[in-house]
Every structure is written in C-alpha cells, then in structure tokens.
Design a protein around this motif. Structure first.
Motif, short mmCIF file in Angstrom:
data_model
loop_
_atom_site.label_atom_id
_atom_site.label_comp_id
_atom_site.label_asym_id
_atom_site.label_seq_id
_atom_site.Cartn_x
_atom_site.Cartn_y
_atom_site.Cartn_z
N GLU A 142 0.84 -1.21 0.00
CA GLU A 142 0.00 0.00 0.00
C GLU A 142 0.87 1.25 0.00
OE1 GLU A 142 -3.25 0.38 -0.25
OE2 GLU A 142 -3.93 -1.69 -0.08
N GLY A 147 -2.52 -1.01 -4.53
CA GLY A 147 -3.76 -1.16 -3.79
C GLY A 147 -4.26 -2.59 -3.85
N ASN A 359 -6.61 1.88 3.19
CA ASN A 359 -7.43 1.38 2.09
C ASN A 359 -8.69 0.77 2.68
OD1 ASN A 359 -8.61 0.06 -0.05
ND2 ASN A 359 -6.91 -1.36 -0.41
#
Length: 432
Positions: A142, A147, A359
């Motif tokens: 990340e 992602g 995230n």
C-alpha cells in the motif's frame, strides 16, 4: 540485482482477471505445499488425516483449482525453492521480518511490471508464517502504491507477542483447540454432536473463568483450583491430577503426549487428528510430528517430477523445501507503522490494520482448521479482533472454519469448501 525470486504462475485469457500471490510460511519455506496441495491445476491427492503411502504417489488434475476465478502466482521465499541471493548479497539480508517482506514486495511489483498487471485486482494468500508476512507486506505494498483488494490468512499467527512462553494468555488461546482434539479422539464425556457449538462453549469458559483463575496466581484458593481443574479436564480429556500438577497450565507438547498416552500414541501438531508412535510412552514430549512426517516425501517428490516433466523447467540447482538456517537465524525485530522503536517480537496485525485504515476497501479473510495446534484459531481471532481499526472497518474482517488441520487443503472435503469460500470472497472483494 540482490536476489532472484522463483515463482510458478498460472494465467488464463481475459481482461483484468484477479491476481493472487501465494506463499507458505516457515519462515523460509518454499511454496510447494500451497502450489501442489491447494488451488493449482494439479495437486498431490491425499486423504488427510491418513498417512501417505510411499511412491508411486497419486498426482493429477485438481478439480478444485482456482484458475477459473483468478490467475495464480506461487512464490518461493529467498533461499528456498530456486530463490537465491545474487551477487554479493548474503542470505542474512532476507532472513528477517522486514527483509523478507521487502523481498516479497519487490517481487510482486516486479511481476506487475513485467506482465502489465497493474490494473488487475490483487490478492495476497499466505499460510502460517506467511500470514505474518502478509500483515507487513500488505502495508508495504500500500505504501508503494499497490492497492490490494483482499488478503487471505490461512492458519494465522500475526502477533508473536501474544504467544510468548510464560504468558497465561497462551494457555487461554490454546484451550479450544485442545477441546477440538479431545472431541475428535472421543475423550469428552457424553461427547456433544455439534463441534462448533462445543468449541463456542470452550471459548467462553477459556476467556472467562479460566483466564480469571490463572490471573489470580498464588492467590487462587485450593477449592477454586479444584473447580478449574475439573472443568479443564472435561475440555481437554487430560486427568485432573495431571492438570493440578501442571498448575492448570497445559503446555502444547505435554498435551500432545498426554491425551493418548494410555494408548501409547501421540497426536500431531499441525493436525491433531494424526496419531504417531514414539519409542516409549513415558516421555514428556512427542519425538516427531506425525502430521508433518507423513506428507513431506510425497510433496517433495512430486514437485521435482512436475517441474521437470510437466513444465520442462530444468536447472542444476537443488530445490530446497526450506531455506537453510533461515528459521534459526531469523531476525525477529520489526518496526510497525507509526512506532518509535522496533519490536523484539513482531506483531504485524498492526501493519495490517494500518493497511486497512489507508485502504478502507481492503477485505481480510481468516481461514482456520479446527484441529490446527500450530496456529490455534482462538489466537487468530484474538489477534484480528484486537487490531486498531475503526468500527466501520470491522465488517471487512471475515472468518471461516474447517474440519481440518494447519494445511486445511489436505482434506478433500475441506478443500472443496475452502475453494467455494475463497471464490465467494474474491467476488465480495470486487464489489464496488
């Protein structure tokens, strides 16, 4: 270059297919177990918990492969399989929590670059120590702009602090797994028919009366100790006398030796359903782990034959199931995100929590075997449910349980359910 990481990838045609990176644990293990045991297009056919007979082994098409759902990349840790340091780099550079996670992060990014897969949905799938790696790796990826859609944690140990010897917490987290083993071997009086319900009861007693009693230490009265010993004997199948002599704290090795001592058998660590025979029945600890020694030759033999004959990959290098000396020389220091100093004993649940905070679309799926005594499911639940994440992210944590051991996929029926669960999770993680 500082290292060459070996992998085997299976891909199918289609736009933006999900991509799953697989790796085993150790630390320092090759990925042959997941590669030839779980979701690859071919697998070693086993009927766990039965010991595998010597060659010729049953190896063939895997009807539970995940290739219809995602592309699969099985990666060997540095020093294991055909992965090796390059140039003047030494193995010690990679033999540690942070060095290992960095090598896997570089490998994943390199794969995305070479294969133009940056826009593919991305998943991590780690087993055992591989789950601790996944915590650190998820955060590192990340941070580097990768992602993730999801992380699979198979047979987890994220927080080694909580499993440190001498802590009463360890005995609490192991007790439901002892109860599962005692249930399987018919050591529970008036054995309940419903295993999950029985283990829910064991969890409640373990984190309630049992942990409270141990917390009293020397202040625990003899009457209280007798009461706890009686209940502990019920859940573990071990005598009250033995438990009183052990101060109500049942060590894993002792339990594996004691449960079937009268039958001159020991039980497995990776899978407590396996039974083994020691040289005598008087020892305190088992001499081997029958759930490990019974399967290793089949996987190593078939990996060698499969790479050479089916995939036509040939090299003069020896394939190493594990990196030499990695476990013994591993650097366990780790600095979690936001910490001012490195931990002597790692807790990468903190890294995974940071990745989830960064995230909020990241989903985590914890996969557990009831009979796994290497990474007990109650310890996994504790690690994940104590992560510092907002309440809004708690719904991103998912749990599943199987009538199997540490390597859930060795049991054909468990593998079928595991494959279905993994497929559904991929679909869930891809929902917008």
């Amino acid at each position: 270059p500082i290292g060459s990481m070996f992998y085997t990838a299976y891909t199918a045609k289609g736009p933006n297919r999900p991509l799953v990176f697989f790796y085993n644990g150790g630390p320092g293990s090759a990925s042959l177990w997941l590669h030839l045991g779980s979701f690859g297009p071919y697998r070693v056919k086993v009927t766990s918990p039965e010991a595998i007979a010597p060659a010729p082994y049953n190896f063939g098409v895997n009807d539970q492969t995940l290739l219809d759902k995602a592309d699969l990349v099985f990666i060997d840790a540095m020093g294991a399989g055909y992965s090796r340091p390059v140039g003047e780099a030494k193995a010690e550079r990679f033999y540690g929590v942070d060095g290992d996670a960095d090598a896997f992060a570089r490998t994943a990014i390199r794969y995305l670059d070479l294969n133009n897969r940056w826009n593919s949905p991305k998943f991590l799938f780690g087993e055992s120590y591989g789950t601790l790696r996944s915590g650190a790796l998820a955060y590192q990826l990340e941070e580097r702009g990768v992602g993730l859609n999801g992380v699979f944690l198979l047979s987890s140990i994220l927080n080694y602090n909580a499993r440190s010897p001498g802590l009463d917490h360890v005995f609490m987290t192991y007790l439901p797994t002892y109860a599962a083993a005692a249930w399987y071997h018919d050591k529970i009086p008036n054995k309940p028919a419903d295993l999950p319900a029985f283990l829910a009861e064991a969890r409640a007693w373990a984190e309630g009366p049992y942990l409270s009693a141990m917390a009293k230490g020397a202040d625990l009265s003899p009457a209280e100790a007798d009461q706890v010993a009686k209940k502990l004997a019920y859940y573990t199948g071990v005598s009250e006398t033995y438990l009183r002599e052990a101060d109500l704290r049942l060590d894993l090795s002792r339990f594996r030796k004691e449960l079937l001592r009268s039958e001159r058998r020991v039980i497995g660590r990776y899978d407590s359903r396996f039974e083994g025979i020691d040289s005598d029945a008087a020892g305190e600890s088992p001499q081997t782990d029958p759930s490990s020694t019974s399967i290793t030759p089949a996987f190593i033999s078939m990996l060698h034959g499969y790479l050479a004959s089916e995939l036509d990959y040939r090299t003069d290098m020896p394939y190493r199931p594990a990196a030499p000396d990695a476990n013994r020389s591993w650097d366990w220091h780790h600095k979690p995100p936001g910490a001012n100093f490195a931990q002597n004993v790692p807790d990468t649940a903190l890294d995974l929590a940071a990745a989830m905070r960064q995230n909020p679309h990241l989903h985590v799926f914890s996969l557990n075997g009831w009979y796994d005594m290497a990474t007990p499911f109650f310890g996994t639940e504790y690690d994940l449910k104590h992560m510092p994440i907002d309440a809004s992210l708690r719904g991103n944590l998912h749990f599943a349980y199987y009538p199997s051991g540490h390597m859930v996929y060795l049991n054909p029926e468990a593998l079928k359910k595991l494959r279905a669960d993994v497929g559904r999770f991929i679909d869930l993680a891809l929902e917008k």
